[in-house]
Structures are given as C-alpha cells and as structure tokens.
Design a protein around this motif. Structure first.
Motif, mmCIF file in Angstrom:
data_model
loop_
_atom_site.group_PDB
_atom_site.id
_atom_site.type_symbol
_atom_site.label_atom_id
_atom_site.label_comp_id
_atom_site.label_asym_id
_atom_site.label_seq_id
_atom_site.Cartn_x
_atom_site.Cartn_y
_atom_site.Cartn_z
ATOM 1 N N LEU A 212 30.610 33.256 55.610
ATOM 2 C CA LEU A 212 30.224 32.629 54.549
ATOM 3 C C LEU A 212 29.719 31.326 54.627
ATOM 4 C CD1 LEU A 212 34.697 33.253 53.531
ATOM 5 C CD2 LEU A 212 32.544 35.110 53.178
ATOM 6 N N SER A 213 29.582 31.405 53.150
ATOM 7 C CA SER A 213 28.467 29.869 52.944
ATOM 8 C C SER A 213 29.164 29.360 52.357
ATOM 9 C CB SER A 213 27.115 30.314 51.672
ATOM 10 O OG SER A 213 27.691 30.720 51.076
ATOM 11 N N PRO A 214 29.026 27.470 53.588
ATOM 12 C CA PRO A 214 30.116 27.007 52.227
ATOM 13 C C PRO A 214 30.261 27.013 50.758
ATOM 14 C CG PRO A 214 28.464 25.888 53.178
ATOM 15 C CD PRO A 214 27.592 27.276 53.137
ATOM 16 N N ASP A 215 29.540 27.107 49.600
ATOM 17 C CA ASP A 215 29.955 27.776 48.809
ATOM 18 C C ASP A 215 30.980 27.993 48.426
ATOM 19 O OD1 ASP A 215 29.409 26.931 45.867
ATOM 20 O OD2 ASP A 215 28.776 29.233 45.478
ATOM 21 N N LEU A 216 30.583 30.129 49.181
ATOM 22 C CA LEU A 216 31.470 31.017 49.423
ATOM 23 C C LEU A 216 32.880 30.281 49.213
ATOM 24 C CD1 LEU A 216 31.676 33.807 47.910
ATOM 25 C CD2 LEU A 216 31.005 34.498 50.056
ATOM 26 N N TYR A 217 33.228 30.542 50.400
ATOM 27 C CA TYR A 217 34.329 29.777 51.361
ATOM 28 C C TYR A 217 35.187 28.725 50.308
ATOM 29 C CZ TYR A 217 37.539 28.499 54.686
ATOM 30 O OH TYR A 217 38.339 28.689 55.732
ATOM 31 N N ASN A 218 34.404 28.117 49.623
ATOM 32 C CA ASN A 218 34.986 26.702 48.902
ATOM 33 C C ASN A 218 35.692 28.350 47.269
ATOM 34 O OD1 ASN A 218 34.596 24.990 50.381
ATOM 35 N ND2 ASN A 218 32.756 23.657 49.315
ATOM 36 N N GLN A 219 34.610 29.015 47.107
ATOM 37 C CA GLN A 219 36.163 29.755 46.437
ATOM 38 C C GLN A 219 36.669 30.410 47.450
ATOM 39 O OE1 GLN A 219 33.421 31.665 43.835
ATOM 40 N NE2 GLN A 219 31.473 30.711 44.534
ATOM 41 N N VAL A 220 36.474 31.479 48.249
ATOM 42 C CA VAL A 220 37.242 31.562 48.724
ATOM 43 C C VAL A 220 38.989 31.443 49.090
ATOM 44 C CG1 VAL A 220 38.381 33.406 50.827
ATOM 45 C CG2 VAL A 220 35.603 33.511 49.307
ATOM 46 N N PHE A 221 38.547 29.757 49.778
ATOM 47 C CA PHE A 221 39.902 29.452 49.583
ATOM 48 C C PHE A 221 40.508 28.534 48.334
ATOM 49 C CE2 PHE A 221 37.721 24.912 50.639
ATOM 50 C CZ PHE A 221 38.816 24.245 49.801
ATOM 51 N N THR A 222 40.040 28.481 47.505
ATOM 52 C CA THR A 222 41.092 28.490 46.104
ATOM 53 C C THR A 222 41.606 29.183 45.914
ATOM 54 O OG1 THR A 222 38.707 26.662 46.054
ATOM 55 C CG2 THR A 222 39.859 26.821 44.283
ATOM 56 N N ILE A 223 40.685 30.367 45.674
ATOM 57 C CA ILE A 223 40.956 31.349 44.356
ATOM 58 C C ILE A 223 42.579 32.106 46.134
ATOM 59 C CG2 ILE A 223 40.869 34.401 44.270
ATOM 60 C CD1 ILE A 223 38.152 33.343 43.756
ATOM 61 N N HIS A 224 42.225 32.113 47.310
ATOM 62 C CA HIS A 224 43.472 32.666 48.003
ATOM 63 C C HIS A 224 44.370 31.756 47.708
ATOM 64 C CE1 HIS A 224 45.584 34.421 51.063
ATOM 65 N NE2 HIS A 224 46.175 32.603 51.652
ATOM 66 N N GLY A 225 44.573 30.264 47.373
ATOM 67 C CA GLY A 225 46.086 29.999 47.755
ATOM 68 C C GLY A 225 46.613 29.837 45.652
ATOM 69 N N THR A 226 45.047 29.944 44.954
ATOM 70 C CA THR A 226 45.674 29.925 43.499
ATOM 71 C C THR A 226 45.958 31.217 43.246
ATOM 72 O OG1 THR A 226 43.809 28.461 42.895
ATOM 73 C CG2 THR A 226 44.482 29.554 41.567
ATOM 74 N N ASN A 227 45.805 32.310 43.621
ATOM 75 C CA ASN A 227 46.004 33.581 43.256
ATOM 76 C C ASN A 227 47.466 33.735 44.530
ATOM 77 O OD1 ASN A 227 45.120 36.861 43.367
ATOM 78 N ND2 ASN A 227 46.289 36.746 45.644
ATOM 79 N N MET A 228 47.218 33.192 45.223
ATOM 80 C CA MET A 228 48.854 33.719 45.913
ATOM 81 C C MET A 228 49.558 33.079 44.567
ATOM 82 S SD MET A 228 48.602 36.045 48.202
ATOM 83 C CE MET A 228 47.773 36.537 49.126
ATOM 84 N N MET A 229 49.477 31.946 45.064
ATOM 85 C CA MET A 229 51.222 30.781 44.097
ATOM 86 C C MET A 229 51.334 31.301 43.009
ATOM 87 S SD MET A 229 52.112 28.461 46.263
ATOM 88 C CE MET A 229 52.998 27.897 45.827
ATOM 89 N N PHE A 230 50.143 31.501 42.142
ATOM 90 C CA PHE A 230 50.354 31.625 39.974
ATOM 91 C C PHE A 230 50.098 33.515 39.736
ATOM 92 C CE2 PHE A 230 48.669 27.152 40.125
ATOM 93 C CZ PHE A 230 48.881 26.963 40.197
ATOM 94 N N LEU A 231 49.204 34.006 41.008
ATOM 95 C CA LEU A 231 49.465 35.798 40.556
ATOM 96 C C LEU A 231 50.098 36.641 41.363
ATOM 97 C CD1 LEU A 231 45.899 36.236 40.192
ATOM 98 C CD2 LEU A 231 47.643 35.719 38.603
ATOM 99 N N PHE A 232 50.720 35.494 42.488
ATOM 100 C CA PHE A 232 51.636 36.027 43.538
ATOM 101 C C PHE A 232 53.193 35.799 43.442
ATOM 102 C CE2 PHE A 232 53.723 37.535 47.525
ATOM 103 C CZ PHE A 232 53.944 39.203 47.773
ATOM 104 N N ALA A 233 53.328 34.842 43.928
ATOM 105 C CA ALA A 233 54.556 33.910 44.888
ATOM 106 C C ALA A 233 55.535 34.274 43.101
ATOM 107 C CB ALA A 233 54.504 33.026 45.259
ATOM 108 N N VAL A 234 54.898 33.321 42.540
ATOM 109 C CA VAL A 234 55.976 33.301 40.719
ATOM 110 C C VAL A 234 56.169 34.127 40.200
ATOM 111 C CG1 VAL A 234 56.189 31.744 38.894
ATOM 112 C CG2 VAL A 234 55.321 30.863 41.081
#
Lengths: 105, 637
Positions: free
Chosen positions: B80-102
């Motif tokens: 993964l490029s640094p830019d894509l990695y930034n998107q991946v960890f951001t969306i992983h966290g955002t997705n898991m907190m706001f779109l899954f867990a709650v």
C-alpha cells in the motif's frame, strides 16, 4: 406550590442527582482552579472536592432513608449506591489534589 | 374510518382468537413488493436491515484490517502507498466505530426492545425508518468516496490542523465530517425512539425493577447518545465551516483553538466507548440467566453499574488528551474518574461470576461467547486502568499498546457478546437455529485468533512501534512480531468468515427453532419465531423479572386494544401501570423521501454553503408530506 410531600417523593432520587451533579461540578472546577492555585498555599480544589464528596454522601443517605417496597425502594437503593460510587470518585479526585500542585504541567 | 366493519366492537376483548389474529395481521402487515418494502415501519424489518447492513460494514472494515496487516507483515513493504494506507486506517476506524459498532447495537435494540418490553412497535416508527435510510447513505458515502480515491485520510478522530483547511486538501476531510452528520442523525433518532419505547410502552406490570437488563442498558445507552453525540456534530459542522466558508473555530492565528477540537471530539468519543460497551454487557446480563438456569445475581448492582458507568463516562474524555499540556491536577481528576469507573465494571464481572457459580451452566455457543468475553475484557480492562494513569499513558501514547488496549475492550468487550447475542437471538429473528458445531469453532477461532493478533501489539507498543505508520525499517526489530500478528489475523478472519457462512446457511437450512428454544425467561420468547407483524396477539402482563419462568403455563394478558387500527398500550414510567391506548403510525414512503432530501442537502453542502439554503426546500416539502394527515384510522387520537 411545592409541597413537603412532593419533596419527600423526590428523596429516592437524591443520590442519583446529588452525586453526579457534585462530581460534574468538581470535574469542571478541576480544570479551572489549578490556574488560580499555582503559587499559593490555599488549595480550593481540595476544599471543593471534600465538599462535593460530602454532598454525594448526603444524597446517598437521603436515598437510603427512603428504602421500602416496589419501585420507590428500588429507586432509593439505586440512589444510595450511586451516591456512594460518586463519593468514591470524588475521594480519588480530592486525593489527587494532595499529590499534585496547580503548577504541574 | 376503519378498514373492517365499523359498526362492530373491534377490540381484542370481543373477538375470537382466529378472527383477532387475522385482523391484527391485516392491520400491522407490511405490503409485499418493492414499495411496501421501502415504506415499512415494522421495527423488526428495519431492525433486520440495520443488523445486516452493519455486518456488511463489519466485513468491509475487516478486509481493510487485513490489508493493513498484509502491509505491516514485513519491514519496508510497498503493498500500500502511504496515501492509500492513510485512507485505509482512517476508513477502517471510522467504519468500525460509526458504521458498525454503534449502529449494530442500536439495530439489535430496534429489533429486540419492543419485543422485550411487550409492545407492538417501536415508538415513532417512521423516524426509525428515516434513521435507517440516513445510516445507509452515510455508509455508502464513505465507501464510495474511498473507491473514488476521495476517502478520508485524517484518522477516525480527524484532528485539526491535519483535517483543517491548511493541511487537509481536497474533500476528504469533508466526507468524513458529513458522514458523521449522517450517522449521528441516525443514532440520535434511534436513541429517542428507544427512550420513549422503554419509558412509556412497557407491558403492564413491568416496573423499573423488572425491566430486562438489556433494555436497561439500551435506556442508559440512549441517554448517553442524546447527551454525547451533539458534541461531535457541533465539531464536525464547525470543521466544515472552517473548510468551506472560512470560519476560524480551530485556527489559533485568528482566535480559534486547536484543542477545542479534541475537547469536543472526546467529549463524544469517550462516551462512545460506553455506547458500544453497555449494550454488550446488557446482552450478557440477559443471556446469562438462560444458560445458568437461574435469575441474574445482583439485579440492583447491575443496574447501578449501567447507570453509574453511563454518567461517569462523561468525565473521562481528557484521558485521551494527557499529552496535550493541560494542568496535571486537572488531568488527575480524569484519572480519578477513570479509576472509579473500574468499580461498576468490576461489580458486573463479579455479579456474572456469581450467577455462573450459583447456576448450572449450559455451555452452548452464546455462553461460550460470554466466557470468551470475560477472559478478554478483563485483560482490556486492566490495560485500561494502566493507560488511565498519566505517567504510563504518556509513555505509550500513540503506540500499538493503545491499539491493543482498545481492541481488547471493543472486540473482546463488545463484539464477543454481540456475536453471542446473534447466536442467542438468531432463532427468534429467523425462526431457525444456528449450528452449534460451527458455533464452537467460531468461538475457538475468534478467541485464539483475537488474542494471538492483539496481545503481541502490547509488546510492540512497549517496544516503541507507533500507530498509523505505513511501514518501518528492518533494523527496528519489529518484523518478527508483526509477521506473527499478521498471520494470526488470518485465524481471526477465518473465525469471522465461518460465522458469516453459518449465519447465511442457517437462515435457509437451520433447524426450526420454535418459540422459545433456549427456555428463556423474557418476553421476546413469549411470541412465535419469527414474531408476527403485531408481535403479540394480546399484550402480556408481567408479574416478575422472569415472566416466562414464573408463569410457565400462560402469561396473563391485558385486553382492550383495537384491532382495526395500529394501537399500543401506554404505561406509566415507574410502575408501568396502563395509562392510555395510543395509535402507532402506519407504513409510509415519506421517511424515505425525507432522507433523500436530507441527503441532497448534506452532500451538496460539502461543496457549497448555499446547499443549506436551497436544500432546505425539498426537506421542508418532504416533512410536510410526512406529517400531513392521510385520513387513516391511526390519525384519530
């Protein structure tokens, strides 16, 4: 007009209200008072913490006195335990003012 | 106006069972077909959609996690490029907190709470439909942006100034901020529905000391949502204003404050942990009696723990900000509260242990998940007490130690009970059992895979490996441990894959469940599996906290509700004494149109502030259409 009987009906809530309110207030004061305390000998945050703890315990006591049957008794016991829980949190907050000064960053 | 025969008495007291059942089905049914599906306000159908959508987001977020582990498996990897990695960890966290867990916790509540309190539908059911559409669009917005290389890349908490106009070029941070708006609107709507349902629609006799503990947990959680989520909506809206119209809320050069963002975010962000955790412990307290064959030990202390945790949750947020230079005395007040909140958590653990100790444990899959939870959550709780301490937190801040800690708390503390809850309530929702044999494999793989994946992260953190780095040099010495973690994550992923396979297979081919396959005590098991559109033919009357155990032959029922219109029983807050009959709104397509209009407004406002002005027109039209009297029997009041 608020009657004595109506006030008595609120007693089970005393611990539920007094404990969290005292704790919330003291937590806010804990963010404000260190700036005033730095360099002085008087520690208002300790005084407020102790006062808040006493208020929480008083709420717990009032709730406990209303123990009885049904939801009133349930609310009273719940209020008493909550008052104790928040008194414990306030005790820890008060202890921290004995360890740290307002100048520590 | 009535749908049936207006001259007759159409209350359930005057009708025979068959006639009543048919009449209720006609009144409460969701019409078949495409428009019927879009217009439904049945809490069970919407709840099922919510749950399924949330688990789709879980799977997507899991794929991103695997991508990150693939990247970090060896030093100086270039997958993964640094830019894509930034998107991946951001969306992983955002997705898991706001779109899954709650949402998944609220989804379970949308389905279960009306059944558990013995009512026929959730309160404000059209708002419920609206909330689902908003949630769905928020999730789609995030993932479409990611596919278009516009995915947020600023971390799940989007700190300024990184997310501000100076450093956050393009629309990535705006996508994050507006996704927050969608999901928070949705969450707030559900929270209001749950509060009203629990306080005013409980079955007669279900006084405050007889409410199922999952319902108690959802009541407390809903109040937390109502009090916490406006903070992040204010923050994200202020961020959009800074980025779009040039306000300076977070710009110190113009009198703004960068730290204001952190305060607003974490005033929401820490209670968020309990928004996820409390429903999970509520599930445990509701499931455990069934598999220990005895009432829960310590009902009152468990309610105390829920309420106490819910309030203390609002005095912990600064423990995420210990390294920002705040006064140490002020920080120590948050350490004090963080230590104090361990007390109600400990109370719950001991009550559950006592329930198991005094009961006769039956080791079915839901119970195995509870045991897995106890083991994992205690570890997460211990590291939580560690990072609540300023000196230790200062050392491990932004390292993998923290990553390990919050995964232990969130996966061990919430996902394990949730999966136990899915195995437990799946028969009620689908009418079919999940596989016990596969379930045991799922528990084993998840428990082993999770601990092998996340426990070494504590050590990596203590060795100095920081969060969010997209790669590391070989001479750091982290390669072996990272490879082990990445390989272990495959075990964890296999467990989740097996869970999904079991759920899909069982929904079609599982053994028929019957009404109460586990022999449980609460009201959701008093109706058929899956429940009919009206939930209960007659509203049950509750005489204890374990109604199905204490009235094993037949529950007493309340009568007098009309059959020819959607009608609920409204009861008093404390003692659940019946107060009134109240109509419940019928199916409507307008919540969908309102959500569509709101979507246009919110997405367009990422690009121009004028969208708020012009977008308000279709929103207003949709709301007028929503509330305009339609001449249905439910309009009478």
């Amino acid at each position: 007009m608020i009657t004595l009987a109506a006030l008595r009906g609120l007693l089970p809530m005393a611990g539920l209200v007094a404990g969290p309110a005292a704790w919330a207030l003291n937590t806010q004061l804990g963010q404000i008072l260190p700036y005033a305390e730095c360099g002085g000998w008087f520690r208002p945050s300790l005084v407020f913490s102790v006062a808040a703890m006493m208020l929480s315990l008083a709420g717990a006591y009032l709730s406990w006195r209303t123990r009885g049957e049904g939801t009133v008794g349930f609310g009273g016991r719940l209020g008493a335990l909550l008052g104790l829980l928040f008194a414990f949190a306030l005790l820890l907050q008060g202890l921290s003012t004995l360890i740290l000064s307002g100048c520590d960053r | 106006m009535t749908r049936g025969r207006p001259a007759e008495d159409l209350r359930d007291t005057a009708l025979a069972e068959v006639e009543l059942t048919h009449g209720l089905a006609r009144t409460w049914q969701t019409p078949s077909g495409f428009w019927g599906a879009l217009a439904t306000v049945d809490h069970k159908i919407i709840g099922r959609r919510y749950i399924a959508t949330a688990f789709v987001f879980l799977a997507l977020g899991g794929v991103l996690a695997l991508l990150m582990r693939w990247q970090l498996a060896r030093p100086e990897s270039r997958i993964l490029s640094p830019d894509l990695y930034n998107q991946v960890f951001t969306i992983h966290g955002t997705n898991m907190m706001f779109l899954f867990a709650v949402p998944v916790m609220e989804a379970m509540a949308v389905y279960l709470v009306p059944l558990m309190v013995g009512t026929r539908n959730i309160a404000v059911p059209r708002l419920n439909a609206f909330s689902y559409w908003m949630y769905l669009v928020g999730g789609v917005l995030l993932w479409v942006a990611f596919v278009l290389d516009m995915g947020p890349d600023v971390g799940w908490f989007a700190y300024v100034p990184l997310a501000g106009p100076q450093y956050g070029a393009g629309k990535r941070a705006d996508i994050w901020a507006q996704m927050i708006t969608f999901t928070e609107i949705s969450a707030l709507a559900v929270a209001v529905e749950i509060v009203v349902t629990v306080l005013k629609q409980r079955a007669p006799g279900m006084s405050l000391d007889r409410i199922p503990l999952f319902v108690w947990s959802m009541l407390v959680t809903s109040f937390i949502i109502i009090l916490a989520m406006p903070a992040v909506m204010v923050a994200s809206t202020s961020l959009i204003l800074d980025r779009l119209v040039g306000t300076h809320f977070f710009n110190p050069a113009e009198g703004g404050d960068v730290l204001l963002w952190q305060h607003l975010f974490w005033f929401f962000g820490h209670p968020e942990v309990y928004i996820i955790f409390l429903p999970a412990v509520g599930m445990i307290s509701s499931i455990l009696p069934t598999f220990t064959r005895r009432p829960i030990f310590g009902y009152l202390p468990l309610v105390l723990a829920l309420v106490g945790t819910g309030i203390l949750a609002f005095g912990l947020w600064v423990h995420h900000m210990f390294t920002t230079g705040l006064p140490r005395v002020g920080e120590s007040f948050f350490t004090a509260s963080s230590m104090a909140i361990a007390v109600p958590s400990g109370i719950q653990i001991f009550c559950w242990l006592a329930t198991i100790w005094y009961g006769r444990p039956v080791l079915k899959t839901p119970m195995l998940f509870i045991l897995a939870f106890l083991f994992t959550f205690v570890i997460g709780g211990l590291t939580g007490v560690m990072v609540a301490s300023v000196p230790l937190d200062t050392q491990v801040h932004d390292t993998y130690f923290v990553v390990a800690h919050f995964h232990y708390v969130l996966v061990g503390g919430a996902v394990f009970p949730l999966l136990g809850g899915v195995y437990y309530w799946f028969p009620k929702i689908t009418g079919r059992m999940m596989s016990e044999r596969i379930g045991r494999w799922v528990v084993g793989l998840l428990l082993a895979g999770f601990n092998l994946t996340f426990f070494p992260m504590h050590i990596l953190g203590l060795q100095g490996m920081t969060r969010r780095i997209y790669t590391y040099q070989a001479d750091m010495g982290w390669g072996g441990m990272n490879l082990f973690v990445s390989l272990s994550s495959l075990v964890l992923a296999t467990g989740f894959l097996l869970f999904f396979i079991d759920a899909f297979r069982s929904a079609r081919h599982g053994a028929p469940a019957g009404d109460n396959p586990w022999g449980a005590a609460t009201l959701e098991w008093a109706t058929s599996s899956p429940p009919p559109p009206y939930n209960f033919v007659r509203i049950p009357v509750v005489e204890s906290a374990s109604p199905l155990w204490d009235s094993p032959d037949a529950l007493p029922v309340a009568t007098g509700l009309r059959m020819d219109r959607r009608e609920l029983l409204v009861s008093t807050v404390a003692d659940a004494v019946p107060e009134a009959r109240e109509s419940s709104p019928g199916n409507s397509i307008w919540p969908l149109w309102a959500a569509a209009a709101t979507t246009i407004l919110l997405i367009a406002s990422i690009f121009t502030p004028w969208a708020v002005v012009w977008g308000a027109i279709p929103v207003t039209i949709a709301l007028i259409g929503w509330f305009w009297p339609k001449g249905t029997p439910e309009d009478e009041s």
